[in-house]
Scaffold this motif. Sequence first.
Motif, PDB file in Angstrom:
ATOM      1  N   CYS A 105       0.847  -1.196   0.000  1.00 60.94           N
ATOM      2  CA  CYS A 105       0.000   0.000   0.000  1.00 60.94           C
ATOM      3  C   CYS A 105       0.881   1.244   0.000  1.00 60.94           C
ATOM      4  O   CYS A 105       1.992   1.234   0.538  1.00 60.94           O
ATOM      5  CB  CYS A 105      -0.907   0.011   1.229  1.00 60.94           C
ATOM      6  SG  CYS A 105      -2.277  -1.168   1.181  1.00 60.94           S
ATOM      7  N   PRO A 106       0.418   2.342  -0.576  1.00 63.61           N
ATOM      8  CA  PRO A 106       1.220   3.573  -0.612  1.00 63.61           C
ATOM      9  C   PRO A 106       1.160   4.330   0.707  1.00 63.61           C
ATOM     10  O   PRO A 106       0.338   4.027   1.580  1.00 63.61           O
ATOM     11  CB  PRO A 106       0.557   4.379  -1.733  1.00 63.61           C
ATOM     12  CG  PRO A 106      -0.882   3.956  -1.669  1.00 63.61           C
ATOM     13  CD  PRO A 106      -0.850   2.482  -1.315  1.00 63.61           C
ATOM     14  N   LEU A 107       2.032   5.314   0.844  1.00 58.08           N
ATOM     15  CA  LEU A 107       1.930   6.262   1.955  1.00 58.08           C
ATOM     16  C   LEU A 107       1.192   7.529   1.546  1.00 58.08           C
ATOM     17  O   LEU A 107       0.741   8.283   2.416  1.00 58.08           O
ATOM     18  CB  LEU A 107       3.319   6.642   2.486  1.00 58.08           C
ATOM     19  CG  LEU A 107       3.832   5.787   3.646  1.00 58.08           C
ATOM     20  CD1 LEU A 107       4.321   4.439   3.138  1.00 58.08           C
ATOM     21  CD2 LEU A 107       4.915   6.501   4.419  1.00 58.08           C
ATOM     22  N   LEU A 108       1.086   7.770   0.269  1.00 62.56           N
ATOM     23  CA  LEU A 108       0.397   8.958  -0.246  1.00 62.56           C
ATOM     24  C   LEU A 108      -0.314   8.556  -1.521  1.00 62.56           C
ATOM     25  O   LEU A 108       0.249   7.836  -2.356  1.00 62.56           O
ATOM     26  CB  LEU A 108       1.386  10.085  -0.504  1.00 62.56           C
ATOM     27  CG  LEU A 108       0.847  11.415  -1.040  1.00 62.56           C
ATOM     28  CD1 LEU A 108       1.735  12.577  -0.564  1.00 62.56           C
ATOM     29  CD2 LEU A 108       0.770  11.449  -2.575  1.00 62.56           C
ATOM     30  N   HIS A 109      -1.539   9.032  -1.660  1.00 61.52           N
ATOM     31  CA  HIS A 109      -2.292   8.798  -2.892  1.00 61.52           C
ATOM     32  C   HIS A 109      -2.837  10.131  -3.385  1.00 61.52           C
ATOM     33  O   HIS A 109      -3.491  10.860  -2.620  1.00 61.52           O
ATOM     34  CB  HIS A 109      -3.440   7.824  -2.650  1.00 61.52           C
ATOM     35  CG  HIS A 109      -4.259   7.549  -3.872  1.00 61.52           C
ATOM     36  ND1 HIS A 109      -3.771   6.849  -4.952  1.00 61.52           N
ATOM     37  CD2 HIS A 109      -5.533   7.901  -4.193  1.00 61.52           C
ATOM     38  CE1 HIS A 109      -4.705   6.760  -5.880  1.00 61.52           C
ATOM     39  NE2 HIS A 109      -5.785   7.403  -5.454  1.00 61.52           N
ATOM     40  N   HIS A 110      -2.548  10.444  -4.639  1.00 61.38           N
ATOM     41  CA  HIS A 110      -3.006  11.707  -5.228  1.00 61.38           C
ATOM     42  C   HIS A 110      -3.767  11.411  -6.503  1.00 61.38           C
ATOM     43  O   HIS A 110      -3.312  10.626  -7.342  1.00 61.38           O
ATOM     44  CB  HIS A 110      -1.811  12.613  -5.547  1.00 61.38           C
ATOM     45  CG  HIS A 110      -2.179  13.866  -6.264  1.00 61.38           C
ATOM     46  ND1 HIS A 110      -2.819  14.916  -5.645  1.00 61.38           N
ATOM     47  CD2 HIS A 110      -2.002  14.235  -7.570  1.00 61.38           C
ATOM     48  CE1 HIS A 110      -3.026  15.874  -6.534  1.00 61.38           C
ATOM     49  NE2 HIS A 110      -2.551  15.498  -7.693  1.00 61.38           N
ATOM     50  N   ASP A 111      -4.917  12.029  -6.651  1.00 60.78           N
ATOM     51  CA  ASP A 111      -5.734  11.888  -7.857  1.00 60.78           C
ATOM     52  C   ASP A 111      -5.974  13.286  -8.416  1.00 60.78           C
ATOM     53  O   ASP A 111      -6.742  14.074  -7.852  1.00 60.78           O
ATOM     54  CB  ASP A 111      -7.056  11.199  -7.524  1.00 60.78           C
ATOM     55  CG  ASP A 111      -7.862  10.829  -8.760  1.00 60.78           C
ATOM     56  OD1 ASP A 111      -7.983  11.683  -9.665  1.00 60.78           O
ATOM     57  OD2 ASP A 111      -8.379   9.703  -8.825  1.00 60.78           O
ATOM     58  N   SER A 112      -5.312  13.583  -9.526  1.00 63.02           N
ATOM     59  CA  SER A 112      -5.411  14.925 -10.095  1.00 63.02           C
ATOM     60  C   SER A 112      -6.774  15.179 -10.733  1.00 63.02           C
ATOM     61  O   SER A 112      -7.187  16.337 -10.863  1.00 63.02           O
ATOM     62  CB  SER A 112      -4.300  15.143 -11.121  1.00 63.02           C
ATOM     63  OG  SER A 112      -4.372  14.176 -12.159  1.00 63.02           O
ATOM     64  N   VAL A 113      -7.471  14.121 -11.123  1.00 63.56           N
ATOM     65  CA  VAL A 113      -8.799  14.295 -11.712  1.00 63.56           C
ATOM     66  C   VAL A 113      -9.811  14.653 -10.634  1.00 63.56           C
ATOM     67  O   VAL A 113     -10.572  15.619 -10.764  1.00 63.56           O
ATOM     68  CB  VAL A 113      -9.221  13.023 -12.473  1.00 63.56           C
ATOM     69  CG1 VAL A 113     -10.648  13.168 -13.003  1.00 63.56           C
ATOM     70  CG2 VAL A 113      -8.257  12.740 -13.625  1.00 63.56           C
TER      71      VAL A 113
END
Length: 277
Positions: A105-113
């Motif tokens: 699993c990630p430590l950060l998740h970013h969704d630009s949409v």
Amino acid sequence: MAVYAIGDIQGCYDPLQRLLDLLRFDPAADRLWLVGDLVNRGPHSVEVLRLLHGLGEQAVAVLGNHDLTLLAVAAGQVKPKRKDTFQSILDAPDRDSLLGWLRHCPLLHHDSVLGFTMVHAGLPPQWDLALAQRGAAEVEAALRGPNYQDFLGRMFGSEPRRWKSDLSGYDRLRFTVNALTRMRFCTADGALSLAEKGPPGSQDKGLWPWFAVPDRHNTHLNIVFGHWASLGYYRAPGIYALDSGCVWGNRLTAIRLDDPQVPAWSVPALNLPPLPI
């Protein structure tokens, strides 16, 4: 398709099921964002992991401090504390699959949409998105690499407290872990203060909630996070705090990210057994 973000679950499987029913969550179409601390202190951590693992790409979870502690315990790097409730996972026949999923699993998740960024605790005020993504990726590489057990044994500790661009090795990784998974308060120049767990206003003089530091470099982001049960469900421009303290007998909360003006949903934590003192 709806996209929901859910606060700290911490092994509270029954409230999670009730919340998903309230949302009318459709695993074939909808998506879940989980702010971390999926496990520990609650009674049904293994059931929570199985449910979320089974959702595949329909769920994205960032790692919280309790999730990282589970990985360190499973790797034999630290001993569980008396209040930890990891044993059901450690004894599970599918433990390797569940722990492997969690370790990736990630430590950060970013969704630009969608226009949202998710971490467990927060972003250091001196980090912009690019620096936060780079720091998270460095920790993720260490967790997924062949020597991940060594990293898990060396990630604990409160130093260094202040970010410097020339930090390297385990000091650099440890700062990132502490910032993204443990931070609540910091100084105006971004030095972490990790002991305070109370709500804003309870901290020592010279400390700020990380999201209230003047001129922080990530004010343009919409940040979804948990970790701070004494803050509770809290919204301000660009700030979406979702830890409403389910494991402490309060509530489990969700918001809808693809339509953030919709009011939040929450369910009470019912019939949780008392934690040991």
